[in-house]
Design a protein around this motif. Structure first.
Motif, short mmCIF file in Angstrom:
data_model
loop_
_atom_site.label_atom_id
_atom_site.label_comp_id
_atom_site.label_asym_id
_atom_site.label_seq_id
_atom_site.Cartn_x
_atom_site.Cartn_y
_atom_site.Cartn_z
N GLN A 168 -0.65 2.70 16.79
CA GLN A 168 -1.51 3.87 16.98
C GLN A 168 -0.74 5.15 16.68
O GLN A 168 -1.22 6.04 15.96
N ALA A 169 0.48 5.22 17.17
CA ALA A 169 1.31 6.40 16.92
C ALA A 169 1.62 6.52 15.42
O ALA A 169 1.59 7.62 14.86
N ALA A 170 1.87 5.38 14.77
CA ALA A 170 2.16 5.40 13.32
C ALA A 170 0.95 5.86 12.53
O ALA A 170 1.09 6.62 11.56
N ALA A 171 -0.25 5.46 12.96
CA ALA A 171 -1.48 5.88 12.26
C ALA A 171 -1.65 7.40 12.38
O ALA A 171 -1.92 8.08 11.38
N ASP A 172 -1.43 7.93 13.57
CA ASP A 172 -1.56 9.39 13.78
C ASP A 172 -0.51 10.12 12.94
O ASP A 172 -0.81 11.10 12.25
N PHE A 173 0.72 9.61 13.01
CA PHE A 173 1.84 10.23 12.30
C PHE A 173 1.57 10.23 10.79
O PHE A 173 1.65 11.26 10.12
N PHE A 174 1.20 9.08 10.28
CA PHE A 174 0.97 8.90 8.84
C PHE A 174 -0.16 9.80 8.35
O PHE A 174 -0.02 10.52 7.37
N SER A 175 -1.28 9.81 9.07
CA SER A 175 -2.43 10.59 8.60
C SER A 175 -2.13 12.09 8.67
O SER A 175 -2.45 12.83 7.74
N LYS A 176 -1.43 12.52 9.71
CA LYS A 176 -1.10 13.95 9.84
C LYS A 176 -0.16 14.37 8.71
O LYS A 176 -0.40 15.37 8.01
N GLN A 177 0.85 13.58 8.47
CA GLN A 177 1.83 13.90 7.42
C GLN A 177 1.19 13.86 6.04
O GLN A 177 1.43 14.71 5.19
N LEU A 178 0.31 12.88 5.83
CA LEU A 178 -0.31 12.75 4.50
C LEU A 178 -1.21 13.95 4.22
O LEU A 178 -1.26 14.44 3.09
N LYS A 231 -10.33 6.53 8.39
CA LYS A 231 -11.10 6.14 7.20
C LYS A 231 -11.74 7.37 6.56
O LYS A 231 -11.77 7.50 5.33
N GLU A 232 -12.18 8.30 7.41
CA GLU A 232 -12.85 9.52 6.92
C GLU A 232 -11.86 10.67 6.73
O GLU A 232 -12.01 11.49 5.83
N SER A 233 -10.82 10.73 7.59
CA SER A 233 -9.97 11.94 7.60
C SER A 233 -8.89 11.93 6.52
O SER A 233 -8.40 12.99 6.12
N ILE A 234 -8.52 10.76 6.02
CA ILE A 234 -7.45 10.69 5.01
C ILE A 234 -8.06 10.80 3.61
O ILE A 234 -9.08 10.18 3.33
N SER A 235 -7.46 11.57 2.73
CA SER A 235 -7.94 11.73 1.34
C SER A 235 -7.47 10.56 0.50
O SER A 235 -6.55 10.68 -0.33
N TRP A 236 -8.07 9.40 0.71
CA TRP A 236 -7.62 8.16 0.08
C TRP A 236 -7.61 8.27 -1.44
O TRP A 236 -6.75 7.69 -2.12
N PRO A 259 3.23 -4.34 9.87
CA PRO A 259 2.30 -3.25 9.54
C PRO A 259 0.82 -3.63 9.62
O PRO A 259 -0.05 -2.76 9.51
N SER A 260 0.50 -4.91 9.85
CA SER A 260 -0.92 -5.30 9.75
C SER A 260 -1.79 -4.58 10.79
O SER A 260 -2.91 -4.17 10.46
N THR A 261 -1.30 -4.37 12.01
CA THR A 261 -2.10 -3.64 13.01
C THR A 261 -2.35 -2.21 12.55
O THR A 261 -3.46 -1.69 12.67
N LEU A 262 -1.32 -1.59 11.98
CA LEU A 262 -1.47 -0.23 11.45
C LEU A 262 -2.51 -0.19 10.34
O LEU A 262 -3.39 0.69 10.32
N PHE A 263 -2.46 -1.14 9.42
CA PHE A 263 -3.42 -1.16 8.31
C PHE A 263 -4.86 -1.26 8.85
O PHE A 263 -5.76 -0.56 8.38
N GLN A 264 -5.04 -2.12 9.85
CA GLN A 264 -6.40 -2.28 10.41
C GLN A 264 -6.88 -0.97 11.05
O GLN A 264 -8.03 -0.58 10.89
N LEU A 265 -5.96 -0.27 11.72
CA LEU A 265 -6.33 1.02 12.34
C LEU A 265 -6.72 2.05 11.28
O LEU A 265 -7.74 2.74 11.39
N LEU A 266 -5.92 2.13 10.20
CA LEU A 266 -6.17 3.13 9.16
C LEU A 266 -7.49 2.88 8.43
O LEU A 266 -8.08 3.80 7.86
N ALA A 267 -7.96 1.62 8.47
CA ALA A 267 -9.22 1.28 7.80
C ALA A 267 -10.43 1.67 8.64
O ALA A 267 -11.57 1.52 8.18
N ARG A 268 -10.16 2.15 9.85
CA ARG A 268 -11.28 2.52 10.75
C ARG A 268 -11.29 4.02 11.03
O ARG A 268 -10.34 4.74 10.71
#
Ligand code: 6PG
Length: 249
Positions: free
Chosen positions: A17-27, A60-65, A47-56
């Motif tokens: 969860q912390a990695a998802a927040d960190f990654f999306s903020k930095q990106l 999913k909406e906040s990152i400029s994929w 990383p699989s738990t992180l990947f699942q979180l980022l897909a939700r």
């Protein structure tokens, strides 16, 4: 080298969860500043738990994929639909669920013979090269560590001279019975990156992590110590089980 930050969380779920927040903020900062981001994903189970979180939601909406180019730190030489494929894992748990552009996915073709796949990957990296480099400066690189201190597919006791010349190399290694033939990015690419994000979880990693972070400098036998970005930072997001033997925890 820039900052070397260590962040410890109670368990894999909290650290992901912390990695998802960190990654999306930095990106968000990266694409705001340069309108495009280059990101290398790692494989393995961590990383699989992180990947699942980022897909939700909300990621999913906040990152400029659509503004992100994806690469892999390494790959096992298996077809993309194989359960051991690092690309396959990322595709299934994340990339197939978010609006990433297909032309921005630069996967290592694990279905090819290792040396051929390495040359193909070197060619792909050159297509997106930064300045005089033969590869893109990666904004983010996700890496893990093995219980033996390996990272990506840079294994202990295997210092390949080609690592200092090529952006990617073919390697053969025996680790937990996982596919032996692999292709990996080299320290040349990792150490030109802007940010390395190490994700390390589980008590079986505690010994290796304590040697890598608190032990003497021994990169031939602790490949994770070869990761020293020249103008970049390292952030370690780890759980308490993996941090158990660290001096400062
Ligand atoms: C791979 C990885 C490898 C991984 C470590 C940790 O292809 O296997 O890139 O470097 O990060 O082996 O794997 P786990 O997360 O499964 O422990």
């Amino acid at each position: 080298m820039g900052k070397n930050l260590i962040r410890i969380y109670p368990n894999l779920s909290a650290m992901s969860q912390a990695a998802a927040d960190f990654f999306s903020k930095q990106l968000k900062e990266v694409v705001t500043n340069q309108d495009i981001a280059h990101v290398a994903l790692s494989g393995g189970s961590t990383p699989s738990t992180l990947f699942q979180l980022l897909a939700r939601s909300p990621y999913k909406e906040s990152i400029s994929w659509e503004k992100i180019h994806f690469y892999w730190a390494d790959e096992r030489c298996v077809p993309p639909d194989d359960s051991e494929s690092n690309y396959g894992q990322a595709w299934q748990s994340l990339l197939s669920k978010v609006p990433v552009l297909k032309q921005n996915i630069h996967r290592i073709k694990g279905e090819l013979e290792a040396e051929t796949a390495a040359q193909d990957y070197i060619y792909q990296l050159r297509q997106n090269a930064t300045g005089d480099l033969k590869w893109p400066i990666l904004d983010y690189v996700m890496l893990g560590i093995g219980a033996d201190g390996h990272t990506a597919s840079l294994f202990p006791g295997q210092v390949n001279p080609a690592e200092t010349k090529s952006a990617a190399i073919a390697v053969t290694a025996d680790y937990l019975g996982r596919p032996a033939n692999r292709v990996t990015l080299t320290p040349l690419v990792f150490n030109s990156a802007r940010h390395i994000l190490f994700l390390v979880s589980g008590e079986n990693k505690a010994k290796a992590l304590s040697l890598v972070l608190d032990g003497s400098y021994n990169p031939p036998h602790l490949p994770a110590q070869r990761i020293r970005p020249v103008n970049g930072d390292i952030t370690w997001i780890i759980d308490q089980a993996a941090a158990a033997l660290l001096n400062n925890k």
